[in-house]
Design an enzyme around this catalytic site. Structure first.
Site, PDB file in Angstrom:
ATOM      1  N   GLY A   1      -4.490  -4.306  -3.716  1.00  0.00           N
ATOM      2  CA  GLY A   1      -5.506  -3.283  -3.977  1.00  0.00           C
ATOM      3  C   GLY A   1      -4.746  -2.037  -4.374  1.00  0.00           C
ATOM      4  O   GLY A   1      -4.079  -1.430  -3.538  1.00  0.00           O
ATOM      5  N   HIS A   2      -4.772  -1.701  -5.651  1.00  0.00           N
ATOM      6  CA  HIS A   2      -3.986  -0.572  -6.153  1.00  0.00           C
ATOM      7  C   HIS A   2      -4.937   0.545  -6.588  1.00  0.00           C
ATOM      8  O   HIS A   2      -5.792   0.332  -7.441  1.00  0.00           O
ATOM      9  CB  HIS A   2      -3.107  -1.017  -7.328  1.00  0.00           C
ATOM     10  CG  HIS A   2      -2.055  -2.018  -6.935  1.00  0.00           C
ATOM     11  ND1 HIS A   2      -1.178  -2.561  -7.827  1.00  0.00           N
ATOM     12  CD2 HIS A   2      -1.739  -2.548  -5.733  1.00  0.00           C
ATOM     13  CE1 HIS A   2      -0.357  -3.389  -7.184  1.00  0.00           C
ATOM     14  NE2 HIS A   2      -0.693  -3.413  -5.916  1.00  0.00           N
TER      15      HIS A   2
ATOM     16  N   LYS B   1       1.662   2.296  -5.063  1.00  0.00           N
ATOM     17  CA  LYS B   1       2.183   1.769  -6.339  1.00  0.00           C
ATOM     18  C   LYS B   1       1.235   2.084  -7.500  1.00  0.00           C
ATOM     19  O   LYS B   1       1.674   2.428  -8.594  1.00  0.00           O
ATOM     20  CB  LYS B   1       2.378   0.239  -6.232  1.00  0.00           C
ATOM     21  CG  LYS B   1       3.405  -0.152  -5.172  1.00  0.00           C
ATOM     22  CD  LYS B   1       3.531  -1.655  -5.025  1.00  0.00           C
ATOM     23  CE  LYS B   1       2.321  -2.310  -4.386  1.00  0.00           C
ATOM     24  NZ  LYS B   1       2.085  -1.981  -2.982  1.00  0.00           N
TER      25      LYS B   1
ATOM     26  N   GLN C   1       1.992  -5.983  -3.316  1.00  0.00           N
ATOM     27  CA  GLN C   1       2.444  -6.065  -1.922  1.00  0.00           C
ATOM     28  C   GLN C   1       3.703  -5.205  -1.698  1.00  0.00           C
ATOM     29  O   GLN C   1       3.890  -4.238  -2.415  1.00  0.00           O
ATOM     30  CB  GLN C   1       2.713  -7.522  -1.512  1.00  0.00           C
ATOM     31  CG  GLN C   1       1.481  -8.425  -1.487  1.00  0.00           C
ATOM     32  CD  GLN C   1       0.964  -8.817  -2.851  1.00  0.00           C
ATOM     33  OE1 GLN C   1       1.693  -9.321  -3.680  1.00  0.00           O
ATOM     34  NE2 GLN C   1      -0.308  -8.588  -3.089  1.00  0.00           N
TER      35      GLN C   1
ATOM     36  N   SER D   1       5.089  12.208  -3.914  1.00  0.00           N
ATOM     37  CA  SER D   1       3.646  12.318  -4.079  1.00  0.00           C
ATOM     38  C   SER D   1       3.080  13.042  -2.858  1.00  0.00           C
ATOM     39  O   SER D   1       3.392  12.695  -1.720  1.00  0.00           O
ATOM     40  CB  SER D   1       3.061  10.912  -4.220  1.00  0.00           C
ATOM     41  OG  SER D   1       1.662  10.975  -4.264  1.00  0.00           O
TER      42      SER D   1
ATOM     43  N   ASP E   1       2.323  14.368   2.344  1.00  0.00           N
ATOM     44  CA  ASP E   1       1.339  15.330   2.861  1.00  0.00           C
ATOM     45  C   ASP E   1       0.746  14.885   4.204  1.00  0.00           C
ATOM     46  O   ASP E   1       0.325  15.715   5.010  1.00  0.00           O
ATOM     47  CB  ASP E   1       0.202  15.527   1.852  1.00  0.00           C
ATOM     48  CG  ASP E   1      -0.415  14.207   1.406  1.00  0.00           C
ATOM     49  OD1 ASP E   1       0.321  13.378   0.846  1.00  0.00           O
ATOM     50  OD2 ASP E   1      -1.626  14.000   1.631  1.00  0.00           O
TER      51      ASP E   1
ATOM     52  N   GLY F   1      -0.399  13.855  -2.597  1.00  0.00           N
ATOM     53  CA  GLY F   1      -1.856  13.712  -2.584  1.00  0.00           C
ATOM     54  C   GLY F   1      -2.228  12.591  -3.540  1.00  0.00           C
ATOM     55  O   GLY F   1      -1.399  12.159  -4.346  1.00  0.00           O
TER      56      GLY F   1
ATOM     57  N   ASP G   1       0.806  -1.220   0.000  1.00  0.00           N
ATOM     58  CA  ASP G   1       0.000   0.000   0.000  1.00  0.00           C
ATOM     59  C   ASP G   1       0.845   1.280   0.000  1.00  0.00           C
ATOM     60  O   ASP G   1       0.459   2.289   0.598  1.00  0.00           O
ATOM     61  CB  ASP G   1      -0.964   0.013   1.207  1.00  0.00           C
ATOM     62  CG  ASP G   1      -1.810  -1.243   1.261  1.00  0.00           C
ATOM     63  OD1 ASP G   1      -2.198  -1.725   0.183  1.00  0.00           O
ATOM     64  OD2 ASP G   1      -2.070  -1.740   2.370  1.00  0.00           O
TER      65      ASP G   1
HETATM   66  P1  GDP Z   1      -0.862   0.420  -3.482  1.00  0.00           P
HETATM   67  O1  GDP Z   1      -1.417  -0.876  -3.014  1.00  0.00           O
HETATM   68  O2  GDP Z   1       0.610   0.527  -3.248  1.00  0.00           O
HETATM   69  O3  GDP Z   1      -1.206   0.762  -4.898  1.00  0.00           O
HETATM   70  O4  GDP Z   1      -1.530   1.526  -2.564  1.00  0.00           O
HETATM   71  P2  GDP Z   1      -3.089   1.625  -2.142  1.00  0.00           P
HETATM   72  O5  GDP Z   1      -3.856   2.092  -3.286  1.00  0.00           O
HETATM   73  O6  GDP Z   1      -3.532   0.379  -1.451  1.00  0.00           O
HETATM   74  O7  GDP Z   1      -2.997   2.699  -0.979  1.00  0.00           O
HETATM   75  C1  GDP Z   1      -2.529   3.985  -1.194  1.00  0.00           C
HETATM   76  C2  GDP Z   1      -3.648   4.981  -0.850  1.00  0.00           C
HETATM   77  O8  GDP Z   1      -3.086   6.264  -0.706  1.00  0.00           O
HETATM   78  C3  GDP Z   1      -4.699   5.116  -1.929  1.00  0.00           C
HETATM   79  O9  GDP Z   1      -5.923   5.423  -1.333  1.00  0.00           O
HETATM   80  C4  GDP Z   1      -4.199   6.287  -2.761  1.00  0.00           C
HETATM   81  O10 GDP Z   1      -5.225   6.968  -3.456  1.00  0.00           O
HETATM   82  C5  GDP Z   1      -3.609   7.146  -1.696  1.00  0.00           C
HETATM   83  N1  GDP Z   1      -2.458   7.952  -2.087  1.00  0.00           N
HETATM   84  C6  GDP Z   1      -1.477   7.652  -2.994  1.00  0.00           C
HETATM   85  N2  GDP Z   1      -0.534   8.617  -2.964  1.00  0.00           N
HETATM   86  C7  GDP Z   1      -0.919   9.519  -2.034  1.00  0.00           C
HETATM   87  C8  GDP Z   1      -0.340  10.723  -1.508  1.00  0.00           C
HETATM   88  O11 GDP Z   1       0.739  11.144  -1.897  1.00  0.00           O
HETATM   89  N3  GDP Z   1      -1.027  11.354  -0.513  1.00  0.00           N
HETATM   90  C9  GDP Z   1      -2.213  10.909  -0.036  1.00  0.00           C
HETATM   91  N4  GDP Z   1      -2.801  11.593   0.926  1.00  0.00           N
HETATM   92  N5  GDP Z   1      -2.793   9.787  -0.500  1.00  0.00           N
HETATM   93  C10 GDP Z   1      -2.133   9.095  -1.470  1.00  0.00           C
HETATM   94  P1  IMO Z   2      -0.870  -4.176  -2.238  1.00  0.00           P
HETATM   95  O1  IMO Z   2      -0.424  -4.688  -3.583  1.00  0.00           O
HETATM   96  C1  IMO Z   2      -0.975  -4.733   2.100  1.00  0.00           C
HETATM   97  C2  IMO Z   2      -0.839  -8.862   3.585  1.00  0.00           C
HETATM   98  C3  IMO Z   2      -2.080  -9.314   4.318  1.00  0.00           C
HETATM   99  C4  IMO Z   2      -1.470 -10.301   5.301  1.00  0.00           C
HETATM  100  C5  IMO Z   2      -0.367 -10.944   4.480  1.00  0.00           C
HETATM  101  C6  IMO Z   2      -0.755 -12.282   3.850  1.00  0.00           C
HETATM  102  O2  IMO Z   2      -2.168  -3.478  -2.255  1.00  0.00           O
HETATM  103  O3  IMO Z   2       0.233  -3.400  -1.594  1.00  0.00           O
HETATM  104  P2  IMO Z   2      -2.345 -12.940   1.822  1.00  0.00           P
HETATM  105  O4  IMO Z   2      -3.799 -12.670   1.591  1.00  0.00           O
HETATM  106  O5  IMO Z   2      -1.445 -12.404   0.777  1.00  0.00           O
HETATM  107  O6  IMO Z   2      -2.058 -14.391   2.122  1.00  0.00           O
HETATM  108  O7  IMO Z   2      -2.015 -12.156   3.192  1.00  0.00           O
HETATM  109  O8  IMO Z   2      -0.040 -10.031   3.434  1.00  0.00           O
HETATM  110  N1  IMO Z   2      -1.068  -8.313   2.219  1.00  0.00           N
HETATM  111  C7  IMO Z   2      -1.064  -7.006   1.927  1.00  0.00           C
HETATM  112  N2  IMO Z   2      -0.962  -5.925   2.724  1.00  0.00           N
HETATM  113  N3  IMO Z   2      -1.074  -4.561   0.769  1.00  0.00           N
HETATM  114  C8  IMO Z   2      -1.167  -5.638  -0.047  1.00  0.00           C
HETATM  115  O9  IMO Z   2      -1.137  -5.543  -1.404  1.00  0.00           O
HETATM  116  C9  IMO Z   2      -1.205  -6.935   0.529  1.00  0.00           C
HETATM  117  N4  IMO Z   2      -1.315  -8.185   0.023  1.00  0.00           N
HETATM  118  C10 IMO Z   2      -1.222  -9.023   1.079  1.00  0.00           C
HETATM  119  O10 IMO Z   2      -2.707  -8.239   4.961  1.00  0.00           O
HETATM  120  O11 IMO Z   2      -0.848  -9.611   6.358  1.00  0.00           O
HETATM  121 MG    MG Z   3      -2.875  -1.650  -1.748  1.00  0.00          MG
END
Ligand code: GDP
Ligand code: IMO
Ligand code: MG
Length: 435
Positions: free
Chosen positions: A42-43, A18, A228, A415, A337, A417, A15
């Site tokens: 979850g991207h 990416k 991940q 980044s 931020d 926001g 998270d």
């Molecule tokens: P990923 O799994 O690495 O793609 O990240 P996620 O989408 O799970 O989580 C990142 C969250 O932060 C999402 O809700 C994005 O919209 C948000 N986000 C990404 N970059 C920024 C940033 O620079 N600032 C803020 N406040 N939110 C951000």
């Molecule tokens: P993105 O791509 C954050 C974590 C789960 C758990 C562990 C194992 O959005 O960054 P699994 O279901 O893979 O067997 O769970 O890995 N986990 C993540 N945490 N972001 C993810 O993906 C994750 N994918 C798996 O919360 O701790």
């Molecule tokens: Mg994610």
């Protein structure tokens, strides 16, 4: 589209933002390829004020002309994938064999994998891993076991698929009943469900490894989208509290079917602080007002499960390890931020155990470590509209510079926001991230 290839990899526990960076780079890439994980990811991409959350579909899908690939290393869940495709149709995003392809060698997440994930976790009680319940671990376990695996290629051969499912389900029923007292699964219902998926998916399934190697020969740019984060890597993360695939840049080659030299420039994604979902060690965790504030300001709730994320200070000892592991050329620092409004910000520079400073970071031996912190002045200004590094408050600039020193590589991109425009090109050498 002939710029150097690029790999985007998470440096923490996932998270890191990416999705946003992959979206930014996709416009200049011919292919965007997922090589690890599955629908546990979850991207998020926020484009023109609209929010998209992708679990399996690569984040290049919003760019016409970019082909999105689910590599052989992905745990491919056809149910989630088709739901995502339907979601795109509803939002008028075009898709088809020209812009989305699935490797015939990707292992398929079956409905019984999701059940097994839930039953297994429930049986573990307090020792649970805290998985996303997406069937990831059981799918990769069957991949390694081989005789109980289903690959995407099987989805388009209904007879082969039916035979396999009948045999596998018979075995699963025995194990699930013995281990968990679970009622039997109806193999015929599973066959019906997956044959129907195969019918819809047939035009998208093919030999993506060959396609990508051909693209390499032609000098087309490939972007590898990590899932991940490195600390969740099956080999190099905080085992056993990890996911079940090779998520670092080391996994690109095997998970996409390309030579290691195809990895290109490696961009390490890191938040300006740290978050983690699920169980396992997290030395800089702030289970207090600071953590709560980071969670609320950063909206730190899981994109896949909605679970509140654990939050804490930046761990430079861990990120340095992750960056060295993946051969990171430059970092992208996201969610800077979120730190606005803290009087002081802390950075963990190392761990102590029994009063002794640890020489090397060891993800498999984190018990009883204590963090060594450096404290820096915080800043109060809202930085979400800053467009250049020099517009950032002095304290924020100093924070970024200190991270560069501790991590031994430049921060290329910042980044500030969730929106596409809320970025600062700093020292990047990656085409598509520079202005
Ligand atoms: P990923 O799994 O690495 O793609 O990240 P996620 O989408 O799970 O989580 C990142 C969250 O932060 C999402 O809700 C994005 O919209 C948000 N986000 C990404 N970059 C920024 C940033 O620079 N600032 C803020 N406040 N939110 C951000
Ligand atoms: P993105 O791509 C954050 C974590 C789960 C758990 C562990 C194992 O959005 O960054 P699994 O279901 O893979 O067997 O769970 O890995 N986990 C993540 N945490 N972001 C993810 O993906 C994750 N994918 C798996 O919360 O701790
Ligand atoms: Mg994610």
């Amino acid at each position: 589209m002939s710029a150097q290839n690029v790999t985007v990899v998470g440096m923490q526990w996932g998270d890191e933002g990416k999705g946003k960076v992959v979206d930014a780079l996709a416009a200049s890439s011919a292919y965007v390829v997922r090589y690890c994980g599955g629908a546990n990811a979850g991207h998020t991409v926020v484009a023109n004020g609209q929010k998209f959350a992708f679990h399996l579909i690569p984040c290049g899908i919003l760019h016409p002309g970019t082909c999105n690939v689910i590599g052989n290393g992905v745990a491919f869940d056809p149910e989630v994938f088709l739901q995502e495709l339907d979601g795109l149709t509803e939002r008028h995003v075009a898709w088809g064999p020209d812009n989305i392809r699935v490797s015939h060698a990707a292992n398929v997440v079956m409905s019984y994998h999701k059940l097994e994930d839930k039953l297994g976790e429930a049986a573990l009680g307090d020792a649970k891993i805290g998985t996303t319940a997406r069937g990831i671990g059981p799918c990769y376990a069957d991949k390694a076991r081989r005789s109980t695996a289903i690959r995407a290629a099987d989805l388009i051969c209904p007879d082969v698929l039916a035979d396999k499912i009948r045999r596998i389900v018979e075995g699963k029923n025995k194990t699930f009943a013995a281990l968990y007292g679970a009622p039997p699964i109806d193999a015929e219902a599973v066959i019906e469900q997956y044959v129907a998926y195969g019918r819809r998916l047939a035009p998208l399934i093919g030999n993506t490894g060959h396609m990508l190697r051909k693209a390499l020969d032609e000098g087309q740019r490939i972007l590898f989208e990590g899932g991940q984060g490195s600390m969740l890597d099956i080999d190099h993360g905080t085992y056993p509290f990890v996911t079940s695939s090779s998520v670092s840049a080391c996994g690109v080659s095997a998970g996409a079917g390309v030579p290691p030299s195809a990895v290109g420039q490696v961009v390490g994604l890191t938040k300006a602080y740290t978050s983690r979902v699920g169980s396992g060690p997290f030395p800089t965790e702030q289970n207090n007002e600071i953590g709560n504030r980071l969670r609320e300001r950063g909206r730190e709730y899981g994109t896949t499960t909605g679970r509140p994320r654990r939050c804490g200070w930046f761990d430079a000892f861990a990120v340095r390890y992750a960056a060295d592991l993946s051969g990171v050329h430059e970092l992208t620092l996201s969610l800077l931020d979120v730190l606005s409004g803290f009087e002081q910000v802390k950075i963990c520079t190392g761990y102590r155990r029994g009063g002794k400073l640890l020489e090397a970071f060891d993800a498999s031996d984190m018990g009883g470590v204590e963090c060594v912190y450096e404290t820096m002045p915080g800043w109060t200004e809202d930085i979400t509209s800053c467009k250049t590094f020099n517009e950032l408050p002095r304290a924020a600039r100093d924070y970024v510079s200190r991270l560069e020193t501790l991590l031994g590589r430049p921060v290329g991109f910042i980044s500030v926001g969730p929106g596409r425009e809320q970025t600062i090109s700093h020292r990047t050498k990656v085409e598509g991230l520079s202005r």
